[in-house]
Design a protein around this motif. Structure first.
Motif, PDB file in Angstrom:
ATOM      1  N   ASP A  81       0.866  -1.248  -0.084  1.00  0.00           N
ATOM      2  CA  ASP A  81      -0.063  -0.127   0.092  1.00  0.00           C
ATOM      3  C   ASP A  81       0.957   1.314  -0.019  1.00  0.00           C
ATOM      4  O   ASP A  81       0.258   2.323  -0.587  1.00  0.00           O
ATOM      5  N   ASP A  82       2.229   1.008   0.581  1.00  0.00           N
ATOM      6  CA  ASP A  82       2.881   2.146   0.530  1.00  0.00           C
ATOM      7  C   ASP A  82       3.511   2.599  -0.893  1.00  0.00           C
ATOM      8  O   ASP A  82       4.200   3.770  -1.037  1.00  0.00           O
ATOM      9  N   LEU A  83       3.407   1.704  -1.839  1.00  0.00           N
ATOM     10  CA  LEU A  83       3.908   1.520  -3.112  1.00  0.00           C
ATOM     11  C   LEU A  83       2.655   1.860  -4.223  1.00  0.00           C
ATOM     12  O   LEU A  83       3.210   1.560  -5.461  1.00  0.00           O
ATOM     13  N   LYS A  84       1.609   2.420  -3.753  1.00  0.00           N
ATOM     14  CA  LYS A  84       0.602   2.588  -4.934  1.00  0.00           C
ATOM     15  C   LYS A  84       0.929   3.605  -6.060  1.00  0.00           C
ATOM     16  O   LYS A  84       1.414   4.641  -5.720  1.00  0.00           O
ATOM     17  N   PRO A 126       7.422  -1.289 -11.224  1.00  0.00           N
ATOM     18  CA  PRO A 126       8.805  -1.632 -11.158  1.00  0.00           C
ATOM     19  C   PRO A 126       9.723  -1.450 -12.543  1.00  0.00           C
ATOM     20  O   PRO A 126      10.848  -0.923 -12.527  1.00  0.00           O
ATOM     21  N   ASP A 127       8.949  -1.334 -13.607  1.00  0.00           N
ATOM     22  CA  ASP A 127       9.427  -0.947 -15.023  1.00  0.00           C
ATOM     23  C   ASP A 127       9.775   0.372 -15.090  1.00  0.00           C
ATOM     24  O   ASP A 127      10.774   0.683 -15.440  1.00  0.00           O
ATOM     25  N   GLY A 178      13.164  -0.339 -12.898  1.00  0.00           N
ATOM     26  CA  GLY A 178      14.391  -0.936 -14.144  1.00  0.00           C
ATOM     27  C   GLY A 178      15.254  -1.796 -13.599  1.00  0.00           C
ATOM     28  O   GLY A 178      15.347  -2.437 -12.741  1.00  0.00           O
ATOM     29  N   ALA A 179      15.974  -2.372 -14.669  1.00  0.00           N
ATOM     30  CA  ALA A 179      17.087  -3.209 -14.418  1.00  0.00           C
ATOM     31  C   ALA A 179      18.424  -2.443 -14.125  1.00  0.00           C
ATOM     32  O   ALA A 179      18.813  -1.178 -14.509  1.00  0.00           O
ATOM     33  N   THR A 239      17.968   3.320 -11.051  1.00  0.00           N
ATOM     34  CA  THR A 239      17.744   3.231  -9.745  1.00  0.00           C
ATOM     35  C   THR A 239      18.500   2.277  -9.225  1.00  0.00           C
ATOM     36  O   THR A 239      19.270   2.360  -7.971  1.00  0.00           O
ATOM     37  N   ARG A 240      18.672   1.132  -9.756  1.00  0.00           N
ATOM     38  CA  ARG A 240      19.659  -0.127  -9.277  1.00  0.00           C
ATOM     39  C   ARG A 240      20.739  -0.050  -9.374  1.00  0.00           C
ATOM     40  O   ARG A 240      21.540  -1.203  -9.164  1.00  0.00           O
ATOM     41  N   GLY A 241      21.567   0.931 -10.164  1.00  0.00           N
ATOM     42  CA  GLY A 241      22.997   0.975 -10.428  1.00  0.00           C
ATOM     43  C   GLY A 241      23.243   1.362 -11.754  1.00  0.00           C
ATOM     44  O   GLY A 241      22.289   1.434 -12.708  1.00  0.00           O
ATOM     45  N   VAL A 242      24.273   2.056 -12.026  1.00  0.00           N
ATOM     46  CA  VAL A 242      24.875   2.646 -13.261  1.00  0.00           C
ATOM     47  C   VAL A 242      25.326   1.620 -14.222  1.00  0.00           C
ATOM     48  O   VAL A 242      25.558   1.543 -15.509  1.00  0.00           O
TER      49      VAL A 242
END
Length: 531
Positions: A23-26, A30-31, A35-36, A43-46
């Motif tokens: 509910d805190d991520l309404k 993810p896409d 992302g990857a 977001t997850r690294g360069v």
């Protein structure tokens, strides 16, 4: 038992829920938000493989006393596994003063290495292969002059500038905001930074000509949100200036780097790195539409929080530094400095700095946290914090845009006032024991075991002054004066000053003489009063 009092808020003042759920991520997908690794919005690294491909650079900040003293410390650290050099300069050097300037008296070599001329720079890097190490130089007001000295050393050794790799901090906006070590007014200072960027694009392509620094903003008392917002907005300001100077964004943006603090709020700090990458990528894409994906990637150095170190029970600082370093790694930093336990008392001893380096090595080789990329990605709490930090920074962006940009905001005292209020709020919480600091306001001990500290001999200053006297007697005064005159002429027009700075240091002009010559052209700056 020590009574626990807490507001259940992050160090930025964000309210922390007891438990986090979907509910805190309404509205979060993810896409688009995650992302990857290695893909927009980063977001997850360069990089796709992150530490599975290559560990972060272990770059211990070092500098004290004479150039010879620091050269020995560099070699000591390299022998014990450090993978990059990082130069700390003393206060006179940071302020563009020679060691024999009356204003430098008593400060030479005390908080870093004393560098007044090209010969000092040669001694600093004696027997160190500049084309085989990466070098970071933490200096801002006179950064272009120090960089010119470094380039002149490489040229004298026959090393092509194209083979040099490293970073120049060169971030003057955060000086006006937080650290207060400026030489000139904002506009000519920005011009010097743009000149170094343009010169590196053309001649030193592996070098990072500016490291946009939130570290000192945080050390001055900002929150994580303020550090994130003001740092990234400073970066956008430098991009604006370079574009105005005629550079295409893809020519220089891949050479920009960032520098963040890592404070005690473990999860907030991890989220801060993730939010920084995402916000930078989105803003760069929205404002400048680069074609090269590297122009969207935020690559950063991190340093554990000096302001979190305590003089009381200094051994506790080992634990603080370890947790902060782990947060930087889990956040995805590219480079890391871990503070020594004794840095709140004096410059670090060899044993203390080795332990700080070993802290990184144990995280890298024994903790197994490097086995997967962004291991906390997808956590309800981490993703919610990342979102809130980005949102908070965007709110500041809107305020800064409305003021006409960072320079106008600095002239109004806006970021300075925001940081002042945040630092006062934090101090009140500590004094009222709403924030517990072990050894300071909790679990206090009346007596503590003294630890060895590094002391700088007054002989360092005497020797440095004597060397400068010998330099001035031996050099060709007409060649030196001619080089300074040509530098002033270049500074007075739109010509890039970097080639003239290199010629000036080769003509044996000192740091103080060069900065004084530029001050005659650029003028001086008085800070606005912040009430």
């Amino acid at each position: 038992m020590q009574e626990r009092k807490s507001r259940f808020t992050s160090l930025s003042g964000l309210e922390i829920r007891r438990v986090y759920t979907a509910d805190d991520l309404k509205g979060w997908t993810p896409d688009t938000e995650l992302g990857a690794p290695g893909e927009f919005p980063y977001t997850r690294g360069v990089y796709p493989t992150m530490y599975r491909g290559r560990l972060w650079t272990m770059r211990q900040f070092a500098g004290f006393g004479s150039a010879e003293d620091t050269n020995r410390r560099f070699k000591y650290l390299l022998q014990h596994g450090q993978t990059g050099l990082s130069v700390a300069f003393d206060m006179p050097t940071l302020m563009g003063l020679d060691a024999d300037d009356p204003r430098a008296r008593g400060e030479v070599g005390y908080c870093g290495v004393a560098i007044s001329c090209l010969a000092d720079m040669e001694r600093l890097f004696e027997d160190i292969p500049l084309d085989q190490v990466t070098t970071s130089m933490t200096i801002n007001g006179p950064a272009a002059v120090i960089f010119a000295m470094y380039l002149a050393v490489a040229e004298k050794r026959g090393i092509s500038f194209e083979r040099l790799d490293g970073t120049l901090q060169n971030d003057i906006l955060k000086e006006y905001i937080a650290q207060k070590e400026w030489l000139f007014p904002p506009e000519p200072s920005l011009r010097l930074i743009t000149d170094t960027i343009a010169y590196c694009v053309k001649s030193v392509p592996k070098w990072h000509p500016v490291s946009i620094s939130g570290y000192h903003i945080r050390e001055a008392g900002s929150t994580a949100v303020q550090e994130l917002a003001f740092t990234l907005y400073d970066g956008l300001t430098y991009v604006d200036e370079a574009v105005k100077a005629g550079l295409a964004v893809d020519e220089f943006a891949p050479q920009l780097s960032f520098f963040f603090n890592v404070h005690n709020d473990f999860f907030e700090e991890i989220a801060k790195f993730r939010a920084a990458r995402r916000l930078w990528a989105r803003e760069m894409e929205r404002r400048y539409h680069p074609k090269d994906p590297r122009s969207l990637q935020l690559r950063c150095h991190a340093q554990t929080a000096g302001c979190s170190l305590t003089a009381q029970q200094p051994m506790n600082n080992v634990v603080r530094t370890t947790l902060q370093a782990l947060a930087a790694v889990l956040g995805g930093t590219q480079s890391l400095h871990t503070n020594s336990m004794d840095e709140t008392l004096a410059l670090p001893t060899e044993e203390a700095v080795k332990l700080a380096l070993r802290t990184q090595q144990i995280i890298a080789y024994e903790s197994e946290v490097t086995n997967t990329v962004d291991p906390l990605g997808g956590s309800y709490y981490i993703e919610a914090l990342t979102n809130r930090l980005e949102e908070g920074a965007r709110e500041y962006f809107c305020k800064l845009d409305a003021m006409g940009g960072m320079v106008k905001a600095i002239e109004r005292g806006f970021p300075q006032r925001e940081i002042l209020e945040a630092s006062q709020r934090y101090q009140r919480e500590v004094e009222q024991k709403e924030r517990m600091i072990v050894g300071v306001n909790a679990y206090v001990e009346q007596e503590s075991r003294p630890i060895p500290i590094l002391r700088i001999s007054p002989e360092v200053e005497r020797e440095q002054v004597a060397r400068l006297s010998d330099l001035r007697k031996a050099r060709d005064p007409y060649k030196m004066a001619g080089a300074l005159e040509e530098l002033q002429e270049a500074a007075a027009c739109s010509e890039n000053v970097m080639p003239y700075l290199i010629e000036a240091v080769k003509a044996k002009a000192t740091l103080g003489e060069i900065c004084a010559a530029l001050r005659e052209v650029f003028g001086t700056y008085r800070e606005p009063v912040v009430l």
